[in-house]
Design an enzyme around this catalytic site. Sequence first.
Site, short mmCIF file in Angstrom:
data_model
loop_
_atom_site.label_atom_id
_atom_site.label_comp_id
_atom_site.label_asym_id
_atom_site.label_seq_id
_atom_site.Cartn_x
_atom_site.Cartn_y
_atom_site.Cartn_z
N ASP A 48 0.87 -1.16 0.00
CA ASP A 48 0.00 0.00 0.00
C ASP A 48 0.92 1.22 0.00
O ASP A 48 2.12 1.11 0.31
CB ASP A 48 -0.88 -0.02 1.25
CG ASP A 48 -1.75 1.22 1.37
OD1 ASP A 48 -2.33 1.65 0.36
OD2 ASP A 48 -1.83 1.78 2.49
N SER A 85 -5.06 3.28 -3.36
CA SER A 85 -6.32 3.91 -3.76
C SER A 85 -6.08 5.30 -4.34
O SER A 85 -7.00 5.93 -4.85
CB SER A 85 -7.26 4.02 -2.55
OG SER A 85 -7.61 2.73 -2.07
N ASP A 92 -0.16 5.05 1.01
CA ASP A 92 -0.42 6.00 2.09
C ASP A 92 -0.42 5.32 3.46
O ASP A 92 -1.20 4.39 3.71
CB ASP A 92 -1.77 6.69 1.87
CG ASP A 92 -1.80 7.44 0.55
OD1 ASP A 92 -1.06 8.43 0.43
OD2 ASP A 92 -2.54 7.02 -0.37
#
Length: 226
Positions: A14, A114, A16
Amino acid sequence: MKKKWNFPKAFLFDLDGVLIDSEPLHGQAWKETAALFNLNLTYTQLKLLRGKRRIDCANELVKLIPKAVKAKELLNLHKPISRKLILNAQAMQGSESLVKRCHENNIPMALVTSSSSESFQIKTAPHKWMNLFSIMVLGDDKLLAKGKPAPDPYLLAAEKLNLAPQECWAVEDSISGVSSALEAGCFVFFLKDKSDELPKKEVFDQHINLKQITYLKEIEQILNEY
């Protein structure tokens, strides 16, 4: 770990809150956006937005704001606020070291975030080591049907690496991201603050492929055991 896991064929990271310390900045941006509609987002509400795409976060705010407002309006207000804040995003402790170690040891890597391509470019521009990623699944990837917490992002990342998700180790910091990676079938490292609490036990009690860590350095220490 409860059992000796096979050495990973790939790492799925991921962005962030795992590689770039941008989660507090994203939270601040949504808080400032909500304040424009006299909504004071609580810490708990902000945590529920972690790991999700901007459009999904905007849709959540639409439900919370008393007056009628469209997600597009929220996004238009949020964008300049967020863009200004994330310019200050620093690397997470141990992130550069872990990514470089994977690269030097020829362990394939994919970024699973995302963040949109535009947001990704802005927040990672000062961090040249991020160029070591050749495989990425971004929030606006045209092949992505649903964002986190759906398993789609991690399934797509594994597919791009020509690997089964079960052969990959994922690193996440949000409940949304952890749920996504677990449902895809990955072994997951949950990088969490000591103050954070897992959701109700039944959410994760069937997943022995989950290990909580406080620092990314712990993953390097585990790799040293192989």
